[in-house]
Motif scaffolding. Structure first.
Motif, mmCIF file in Angstrom:
data_model
loop_
_atom_site.group_PDB
_atom_site.id
_atom_site.type_symbol
_atom_site.label_atom_id
_atom_site.label_comp_id
_atom_site.label_asym_id
_atom_site.label_seq_id
_atom_site.Cartn_x
_atom_site.Cartn_y
_atom_site.Cartn_z
ATOM 1 N N ALA A 101 29.897 51.929 64.989
ATOM 2 C CA ALA A 101 30.548 53.197 64.623
ATOM 3 C C ALA A 101 30.859 53.245 63.126
ATOM 4 O O ALA A 101 30.692 54.290 62.473
ATOM 5 C CB ALA A 101 31.830 53.369 65.438
ATOM 6 N N LEU A 102 31.303 52.105 62.551
ATOM 7 C CA LEU A 102 31.634 52.058 61.131
ATOM 8 C C LEU A 102 30.411 52.335 60.267
ATOM 9 O O LEU A 102 30.446 53.170 59.340
ATOM 10 C CB LEU A 102 32.240 50.701 60.792
ATOM 11 N N ARG B 263 27.471 53.714 61.049
ATOM 12 C CA ARG B 263 26.926 55.057 61.239
ATOM 13 C C ARG B 263 27.764 56.089 60.470
ATOM 14 O O ARG B 263 27.222 57.015 59.847
ATOM 15 C CB ARG B 263 26.903 55.396 62.728
ATOM 16 N N ASN B 264 29.040 55.913 60.518
ATOM 17 C CA ASN B 264 29.926 56.853 59.812
ATOM 18 C C ASN B 264 29.745 56.772 58.318
ATOM 19 O O ASN B 264 29.674 57.806 57.613
ATOM 20 C CB ASN B 264 31.383 56.568 60.204
ATOM 21 N N GLU B 265 29.675 55.534 57.774
ATOM 22 C CA GLU B 265 29.513 55.357 56.328
ATOM 23 C C GLU B 265 28.183 55.944 55.864
ATOM 24 O O GLU B 265 28.119 56.608 54.820
ATOM 25 C CB GLU B 265 29.585 53.869 55.978
ATOM 26 N N GLN C 228 20.732 58.819 58.586
ATOM 27 C CA GLN C 228 21.439 58.270 59.739
ATOM 28 C C GLN C 228 21.058 56.798 59.907
ATOM 29 O O GLN C 228 20.089 56.326 59.314
ATOM 30 C CB GLN C 228 21.086 59.048 61.017
ATOM 31 N N SER D 194 26.278 58.281 57.328
ATOM 32 C CA SER D 194 26.174 59.734 57.486
ATOM 33 C C SER D 194 27.049 60.498 56.487
ATOM 34 O O SER D 194 26.709 61.623 56.085
ATOM 35 C CB SER D 194 26.557 60.115 58.924
ATOM 36 N N THR D 195 28.152 59.908 56.082
ATOM 37 C CA THR D 195 29.068 60.609 55.154
ATOM 38 C C THR D 195 28.723 60.349 53.699
ATOM 39 O O THR D 195 28.925 61.238 52.850
ATOM 40 C CB THR D 195 30.515 60.183 55.426
#
Length: 874
Positions: free
Chosen positions: A190-191, A193-195, A204, A197-198
């Protein structure tokens, strides 16, 4: 050499091997690429990272390629981490094979119970490399040394293989370092993927774990190979036991402890895992953890009717019920009301019987042996049906059940050869085992006749007999299949072979060799009478009755409760046609004042069969069924040859040969009365026995000469004589003067017997000469020629002839010696030849090693040959 240079030297060798393999892999065509083995990659990865990079630069090796090749190898090959213990660390293949055979023989011989669960962990490690291709759970905690694989996709496709450093961080190009140590695998995904994508527009990420970190743990205590092990970061307690080769012979499976930093984290009862499948305490290990296996506690053995007989370890407070539960519970045939427990109590071995259903809380002790017995094989609520029925076996008993409730239809419930006149019920008292037998008429019982349709009790045996005793009778009556006939022929051949191997005096005739049918009275009553006799030995009753005389199956029969003369006659198969109905007799032994006296009870068999008189039959009685006086007072006699009406004649008792010839119309004009051959069966049997005796005596004399006089010089001829004696069929000829008998000389006449045979040949005007002459032949009779003249016509006697023992076999079978002496008294010894005579010139026995039996044997053979020739001339 110092330690560090030695390590570097080994590293260079390893890297050179790896580099060579990688170079070949790059240079070779795609279809022949050589990949590094997992062992080579493991050796390379054990080197420090800096040294790996330095050596890779020197040899031009791409470390990422090496890692991918290692990952590919690991993906396709799951290295074997254990192998079966072989008891020794190293041995060649031949020794290993011999050792395996020895272990197999020991295992077959040793039937003792084994401790439960030990074999599951009984392996021996072949490598200490961790298994790295196991799936990673979502709660796995990331730590230093783990490899994280990030695949970015979107505007561009980028792959990164990242290793968590000692600070617990990974550095993603264009994103910078991220602290991931301590995160779960799900949190890590989750970490990242979030980093991505943002912070990376249009991109991705897919995150997966690569090679997991290795760690060192300890397996101590009663392990098969205690020590330190390098394992994967997902290793659990049970996996650590497997990696260490299992447990020792005295290890405890009930209290395996996980120790961390001097504290016991969990106590793992392996019985929960093995019996219940409960792995809740099978914790994942951490670096430096110690798996400690203590020695076992109290051990008890459970054998018998349980699912898993074995040795089981018990904890404090566990009882007999727990031990049975560990063994998988009892089987359906277990008798739980009387478990036998053997153990030591107060220094003495004792046996205790425990009802497990009521005393399940019974406390077991170390060394106790629990045996769960099997219930009895008998059926308490069944009736056993056996014999000539379509469906043998147990039938459920119901209150009031009768014979015709089980056997309803003769065609559907009985075999075609079933005897409808005789059935038997064997009843055993359930407490005293006393036998009582009841007889019934099967046909009447099936019709519902209350006197025979008896009420059955639990555990009764209902027996139906076959109508035939022997298998040959059954086949002859047409009740046998082709398969049955084939089996019978094989059994018959085997029986005849066994009979031929017996000494001659113990052999029986082929007609006396009987193979009894399995449902015959002989076979079934054999086991019933054995039980009856056993009971008789106990109470002295001897509950049997013998039926003799004119019945189909004479013999001994068990005494029945509803006894009668008619019943015992039916048991013996019924009466023969020759049975005398007006009178029968019972022979009875009566004890008076300690003395045994014999009584005879005469009665009318006809009235007894009809039930007009009640004749009591007791134990050990003998029922004698007499034959009708003068029954079948005729015998069969055969007339052949020159009689007016030849054939087989029924001759009444006392009739003579002269009477029979007159009945046959007398002789024809061509009858050669002097050459008549009369044979009789009892004489034939005497001749057969004499031939057997001569054969034995001749063998003994040959053996005696061989041992005392230097051996038999004419062995082949002697052996031929033995062969002739064995193969010669007895004739049974009785010398008769048929002319005198026909002429009315009553003292010469013969009373005929069954099987007699008279053969009267036609006229013969010939003289035969056989034996030791140059040309044995037959000549026309010339009354002017003497014995010597006929011998000269046959070329004279051979050198081996015994001219002093020449004899003449007359046409009627009588023998007269011929004397060759000349002198004043020789005229009295001359033999006047007659038509049909045979001159026999025997062999001088001095040419046969002085064996005296030679002359006797050859004379018998010559006489039989003459008789056979006369019969065959018809």
């Amino acid at each position: 050499m110092s330690f560090k240079p030695f390590v570097r030297h080994v590293a260079w060798i390893v890297l050179a091997t790896c580099a060579s393999a990688v170079t070949l892999s790059i240079a070779a065509p795609a279809h022949a690429q050589q990949e590094l083995t997992q062992q080579q990659i493991e050796q390379f990865k054990r080197l420090p990272r800096a040294q790996q990079e330095a050596l890779a630069r020197q040899y031009g090796i791409d470390l990422s390629m090496l890692e991918r090749q290692g990952a590919s190898t690991r993906a396709t090959e799951d290295p074997e981490t254990t192998r079966p213990r072989d008891g020794r660390e190293s041995m060649d293949e031949r020794e290993r094979e011999l050792h395996r055979e020895d272990e197999k023989r020991r295992a077959e011989k040793d039937k003792e119970l084994k401790p439960f669960g030990y074999s599951i962990f009984a392996g021996q490690p072949t490598t200490f490399a961790p298994v790295t291709n196991a799936p990673v759970p979502g709660n796995y905690r990331i730590g230093a040394g783990d490899t994280v694989m990030v695949q970015m996709f979107g505007q561009e496709s980028i792959s990164h293989t990242l290793i968590v450093d000692r600070e617990g961080r990974i550095t993603i190009p264009r994103l910078g370092p991220l602290t991931v140590a301590g995160l779960s695998y799900d949190e890590l995904k989750a970490l990242i993927r979030n980093e991505v994508s943002t912070r990376m527009i249009g991109m991705q990420a897919a995150v997966s774990m690569g090679e997991l970190r290795s760690m060192q743990i300890f397996v101590l205590g009663e392990a098969h190979q205690p020590g330190a092990y390098t394992v994967g970061s997902l290793t659990t307690i049970s996996q650590a036991l497997l990696a260490s080769g299992g447990v020792s012979d005295i290890a405890s499976l009930r209290n395996v402890q996980l120790k961390r930093a001097g504290e016991t984290i969990v106590e793992f009862d392996l019985y929960d895992l093995l019996i219940k499948g409960d792995a809740s305490k099978d914790r994942i290990l951490q670096p430096g953890d110690a798996v400690f296996i203590p020695s076992r506690g109290p051990l008890v053995a459970i054998d018998g009717e349980v699912v898993r007989p074995a040795l089981y370890e018990l904890k404090a407070g566990e009882t007999l019920a727990d031990a049975v539960r560990f063994a998988g519970g009892n089987t359906a045939s277990a008798h739980m009301a009387s478990l036998r427990i053997q153990g030591v109590r107060d220094g003495v071995r004792r046996v205790t019987t425990v009802d497990a259903q009521r005393q399940g809380s019974y406390a077991l002790r170390d060394g106790d042996q629990v045996y769960v017995p099997r219930i009895a094989e008998v059926f308490d609520n069944a009736i056993l049906v056996s014999g000539a029925v379509s469906r043998q076996g147990a039938i459920e008993w119901r209150n009031g059940i009768r014979v015709n409730d089980i056997l309803r239809s003769p065609t559907q419930d009985l075999l075609p050869d079933a005897d409808l006149n005789y059935g038997l019920i064997v009843r055993e008292h359930p407490e005293t085992f006393e036998l009582k037998l009841y007889q019934f008429d099967l046909a009447s019982a099936m019709r519902g006749d209350a006197a025979h349709n008896l009420v059955l009790q639990p555990r009764d045996e209902l027996i139906v007999f076959a109508r035939f005793q022997s298998s040959a009778d059954r086949i002859q009556a047409g009740f046998a299949s082709e398969e049955y006939k084939t089996e019978y022929e094989k059994a018959r051949e085997l029986l005849e072979l066994e009979n031929s191997l017996l000494p001659e005096r113990e052999q029986v005739g082929k007609d006396e060799l009987v193979i009894y049918h399995k449902n015959s009275r002989q076979m079934i009553l054999e086991r019933v009478l054995a039980r009856v006799r056993t009971q008789g030995q106990v109470d002295g009753t001897g509950r049997t009755v013998r039926v003799n005389g004119e019945v189909r199956f004479p013999g001994e029969y068990p005494m029945v409760e509803n006894a009668s003369v008619a019943g015992y006659v039916a048991a013996a198969g019924g009466l023969r046609d020759s049975a005398h109905l007006a009178r029968a007799e019972i022979t009875r032994t009566v004890m008076e004042d300690g003395m045994a006296n014999t009584d005879y009870v005469s009665f009318s068999l006809y009235d007894a069969l009809l039930g007009n008189v009640n004749i009591q039959v007791g134990a050990r009685d003998q029922i004698n069924v007499f034959r009708i006086p003068e029954w079948q007072n005729t015998v069969d006699v055969v007339l052949e040859g020159e009689v007016r009406f030849p054939g087989t004649y029924a001759v009444r008792r006392g009739e003579t040969l002269r009477d029979l010839i007159e009945r046959a119309g007398g002789l024809t004009d061509y009858a050669f009365v002097e050459g008549a051959v009369f044979t009789r069966e009892e004489i034939r049997e005497q001749e057969r026995q004499r031939l057997q005796a001569l054969t034995r005596e001749l063998r003994q004399e040959m053996a005696s000469i061989s041992l005392t006089e230097g051996g038999v010089t004419n062995y082949s001829e002697m052996n031929q004589l033995l062969t002739d004696l064995v193969s010669t069929e007895a004739i049974g000829r009785l010398v008769v003067n048929l002319g005198d008998i026909i002429g009315g000389l009553g003292e010469r006449d013969i009373e005929l017997r069954d099987g007699d045979r008279l053969v009267i040949p036609g006229q013969r005007r010939t003289i035969s000469i056989i034996g030791e002459v140059q040309m044995p032949s037959t000549y026309r009779y010339d009354e002017g020629l003497s014995v010597r003249d006929y011998i000269e016509r046959s070329g004279g006697a051979k050198r081996r002839a015994d001219d002093k023992r020449i004899f003449v076999v007359r046409a009627d079978g009588s023998v007269e010696p011929y004397s060759n002496r000349r002198g004043w008294f020789s005229s009295n010894n001359r033999v006047t030849l007659q038509p049909g005579d045979t001159i026999v010139v025997p062999l001088n026995t001095s040419y046969k090693d002085n064996i005296q039996l030679w002359a006797t044997s050859t004379q018998i053979l010559y006489q039989m040959a003459v008789a056979v020739a006369a019969i065959n001339s018809i």
